[in-house]
Design a protein around this motif. Sequence first.
Motif, PDB file in Angstrom:
ATOM      1  N   ALA A  49       0.826  -1.196   0.000  1.00  0.00           N
ATOM      2  CA  ALA A  49       0.000   0.000   0.000  1.00  0.00           C
ATOM      3  C   ALA A  49       0.866   1.253   0.000  1.00  0.00           C
ATOM      4  O   ALA A  49       1.401   1.621   1.036  1.00  0.00           O
ATOM      5  CB  ALA A  49      -0.906  -0.012   1.235  1.00  0.00           C
ATOM      6  N   PRO A  50       1.032   1.897  -1.143  1.00  0.00           N
ATOM      7  CA  PRO A  50       1.690   3.201  -1.109  1.00  0.00           C
ATOM      8  C   PRO A  50       0.702   4.174  -0.494  1.00  0.00           C
ATOM      9  O   PRO A  50      -0.389   4.364  -1.012  1.00  0.00           O
ATOM     10  CB  PRO A  50       1.944   3.519  -2.584  1.00  0.00           C
ATOM     11  N   LEU A  51       1.043   4.738   0.626  1.00  0.00           N
ATOM     12  CA  LEU A  51       0.041   5.481   1.375  1.00  0.00           C
ATOM     13  C   LEU A  51      -0.180   6.891   0.838  1.00  0.00           C
ATOM     14  O   LEU A  51      -0.730   7.728   1.517  1.00  0.00           O
ATOM     15  CB  LEU A  51       0.413   5.521   2.850  1.00  0.00           C
ATOM     16  N   ASP A  52       0.229   7.146  -0.386  1.00  0.00           N
ATOM     17  CA  ASP A  52      -0.076   8.446  -0.969  1.00  0.00           C
ATOM     18  C   ASP A  52      -1.262   8.336  -1.918  1.00  0.00           C
ATOM     19  O   ASP A  52      -1.578   9.247  -2.648  1.00  0.00           O
ATOM     20  CB  ASP A  52       1.139   9.029  -1.692  1.00  0.00           C
ATOM     21  N   GLN A  53      -1.902   7.167  -1.906  1.00  0.00           N
ATOM     22  CA  GLN A  53      -3.078   6.980  -2.760  1.00  0.00           C
ATOM     23  C   GLN A  53      -4.240   6.471  -1.924  1.00  0.00           C
ATOM     24  O   GLN A  53      -4.029   5.817  -0.921  1.00  0.00           O
ATOM     25  CB  GLN A  53      -2.771   5.937  -3.835  1.00  0.00           C
ATOM     26  N   PRO A  54      -5.461   6.749  -2.355  1.00  0.00           N
ATOM     27  CA  PRO A  54      -6.591   6.196  -1.617  1.00  0.00           C
ATOM     28  C   PRO A  54      -6.561   4.673  -1.692  1.00  0.00           C
ATOM     29  O   PRO A  54      -6.120   4.117  -2.692  1.00  0.00           O
ATOM     30  CB  PRO A  54      -7.812   6.738  -2.349  1.00  0.00           C
ATOM     31  N   ALA A  55      -6.970   4.042  -0.630  1.00  0.00           N
ATOM     32  CA  ALA A  55      -6.951   2.577  -0.620  1.00  0.00           C
ATOM     33  C   ALA A  55      -8.005   2.028  -1.558  1.00  0.00           C
ATOM     34  O   ALA A  55      -9.162   2.397  -1.465  1.00  0.00           O
ATOM     35  CB  ALA A  55      -7.224   2.083   0.784  1.00  0.00           C
ATOM     36  N   PRO A  56      -7.600   1.151  -2.466  1.00  0.00           N
ATOM     37  CA  PRO A  56      -8.596   0.564  -3.359  1.00  0.00           C
ATOM     38  C   PRO A  56      -9.410  -0.500  -2.625  1.00  0.00           C
ATOM     39  O   PRO A  56      -8.885  -1.249  -1.818  1.00  0.00           O
ATOM     40  CB  PRO A  56      -7.742  -0.074  -4.450  1.00  0.00           C
ATOM     41  N   GLY A  57     -10.682  -0.536  -2.913  1.00  0.00           N
ATOM     42  CA  GLY A  57     -11.538  -1.600  -2.391  1.00  0.00           C
ATOM     43  C   GLY A  57     -11.696  -1.634  -0.893  1.00  0.00           C
ATOM     44  O   GLY A  57     -12.032  -2.658  -0.323  1.00  0.00           O
ATOM     45  N   ARG A  58     -11.400  -0.522  -0.222  1.00  0.00           N
ATOM     46  CA  ARG A  58     -11.546  -0.527   1.236  1.00  0.00           C
ATOM     47  C   ARG A  58     -12.835   0.177   1.642  1.00  0.00           C
ATOM     48  O   ARG A  58     -12.845   1.052   2.471  1.00  0.00           O
ATOM     49  CB  ARG A  58     -10.341   0.145   1.888  1.00  0.00           C
ATOM     50  N   THR A  59     -13.895  -0.207   1.032  1.00  0.00           N
ATOM     51  CA  THR A  59     -15.146   0.497   1.306  1.00  0.00           C
ATOM     52  C   THR A  59     -16.111  -0.352   2.125  1.00  0.00           C
ATOM     53  O   THR A  59     -17.220   0.044   2.369  1.00  0.00           O
ATOM     54  CB  THR A  59     -15.832   0.888  -0.012  1.00  0.00           C
ATOM     55  N   GLY A  60     -15.671  -1.535   2.525  1.00  0.00           N
ATOM     56  CA  GLY A  60     -16.522  -2.441   3.299  1.00  0.00           C
ATOM     57  C   GLY A  60     -16.978  -1.782   4.587  1.00  0.00           C
ATOM     58  O   GLY A  60     -16.267  -0.976   5.154  1.00  0.00           O
ATOM     59  N   ARG A  61     -18.128  -2.127   5.030  1.00  0.00           N
ATOM     60  CA  ARG A  61     -18.631  -1.541   6.256  1.00  0.00           C
ATOM     61  C   ARG A  61     -18.825  -2.611   7.317  1.00  0.00           C
ATOM     62  O   ARG A  61     -19.873  -2.794   7.892  1.00  0.00           O
ATOM     63  CB  ARG A  61     -19.933  -0.769   5.990  1.00  0.00           C
ATOM     64  N   ARG A  62     -17.730  -3.371   7.539  1.00  0.00           N
ATOM     65  CA  ARG A  62     -17.736  -4.333   8.610  1.00  0.00           C
ATOM     66  C   ARG A  62     -16.398  -4.153   9.303  1.00  0.00           C
ATOM     67  O   ARG A  62     -15.356  -4.076   8.652  1.00  0.00           O
ATOM     68  CB  ARG A  62     -17.859  -5.752   8.033  1.00  0.00           C
ATOM     69  N   CYS A  63     -16.467  -4.056  10.628  1.00  0.00           N
ATOM     70  CA  CYS A  63     -15.242  -3.780  11.366  1.00  0.00           C
ATOM     71  C   CYS A  63     -14.414  -5.053  11.518  1.00  0.00           C
ATOM     72  O   CYS A  63     -14.912  -6.075  11.972  1.00  0.00           O
ATOM     73  CB  CYS A  63     -15.598  -3.202  12.733  1.00  0.00           C
ATOM     74  N   ARG A  64     -13.148  -4.985  11.152  1.00  0.00           N
ATOM     75  CA  ARG A  64     -12.264  -6.145  11.275  1.00  0.00           C
ATOM     76  C   ARG A  64     -11.955  -6.458  12.725  1.00  0.00           C
ATOM     77  O   ARG A  64     -11.566  -7.571  13.050  1.00  0.00           O
ATOM     78  CB  ARG A  64     -10.938  -5.872  10.546  1.00  0.00           C
ATOM     79  N   PHE A  65     -12.067  -5.452  13.596  1.00  0.00           N
ATOM     80  CA  PHE A  65     -11.668  -5.637  14.991  1.00  0.00           C
ATOM     81  C   PHE A  65     -12.798  -6.248  15.823  1.00  0.00           C
ATOM     82  O   PHE A  65     -12.568  -7.147  16.607  1.00  0.00           O
ATOM     83  CB  PHE A  65     -11.226  -4.299  15.601  1.00  0.00           C
ATOM     84  N   CYS A  66     -14.020  -5.728  15.666  1.00  0.00           N
ATOM     85  CA  CYS A  66     -15.125  -6.214  16.512  1.00  0.00           C
ATOM     86  C   CYS A  66     -16.159  -7.000  15.699  1.00  0.00           C
ATOM     87  O   CYS A  66     -17.119  -7.516  16.265  1.00  0.00           O
ATOM     88  CB  CYS A  66     -15.804  -5.049  17.235  1.00  0.00           C
ATOM     89  N   GLU A  67     -15.945  -7.064  14.395  1.00  0.00           N
ATOM     90  CA  GLU A  67     -16.807  -7.825  13.480  1.00  0.00           C
ATOM     91  C   GLU A  67     -18.234  -7.311  13.403  1.00  0.00           C
ATOM     92  O   GLU A  67     -19.112  -7.980  12.854  1.00  0.00           O
ATOM     93  CB  GLU A  67     -16.788  -9.325  13.832  1.00  0.00           C
TER      94      GLU A  67
END
Length: 265
Positions: A49-67
């Motif tokens: 992930a080059p952090l100077d670009q918006p993350a592709p495909g990171r639009t999910g609305r489920r939390c990875r931490f608390c599910e």
Amino acid sequence: MPPTQQSVSDLAYELWLRRGREHGGDQRDWLAATADLRFFGQYELIAHAPLDQPAPGRTGRRCRFCERSAGRTTFQTPPPIWPGGHDGGLRSGEICDECQAECREPLVGPFDAFWSTLGAIERARPAPLTLAILKAVAASLVLITPEDELEFLGDTIEWVGNPDQDDDASLFTDAWCRVYLGDPPRRQPWAALARRRDDDAGGPYLVGWLGRDDLVIESPIPLCVRDQDRDTLALSPERSFVLGSFAATGRARSTLLSPAVLERA
Ligand SMILES: [Zn+2]
């Protein structure tokens, strides 16, 4: 299998071309080629992930931490993937407001303080590596882990998703973190993750990096189920960040750190 003489020679030649055919760095190119071939013989890059670009495909609305998903928790502005204040724009929509506020934000101060001591690592020991730092790094790496690897990270996610800092230090006796001080080509913050190719090979299953300016932190993702049948979390081979053309700065080095909290325990 160790890299062959021919493959090292070919890659060293390529590195020399990339340096603009500048003479005088043959040995550095050779060392860098050997390191890269050894690492990538054992690992493959699975997220970058080059952090100077918006993350592709990171639009999910489920939390990875608390599910929890939207409806049971809230998702405002996607938080940065990097633990500190230098997010470079790459954000994850897969962590909820509550987990970000309770589990990650308290770690920003300790992480930034730790990071700020790394620039002088060639002269002085950095600030102690604490479980808070390991947790801050692991939480970032969990956010870039490909979906199909998350099933191996149940214990890791329970740990990073628990705001309680009173962790059982005995679970982390073999944790480690490597710091590279060199001259990597990227100035923007970046993050990456690699997976062990073969379970019979040494080294942790998942190893990741957080880099910015001339510093890179390397750490395995702790508590991964694919490492549980091993006595210790072995080291992965060193990467070439401080070799090759990076060594030209004269400051380049790598340093291995163990969690300081365990020394007190
Ligand atoms: Zn959450």
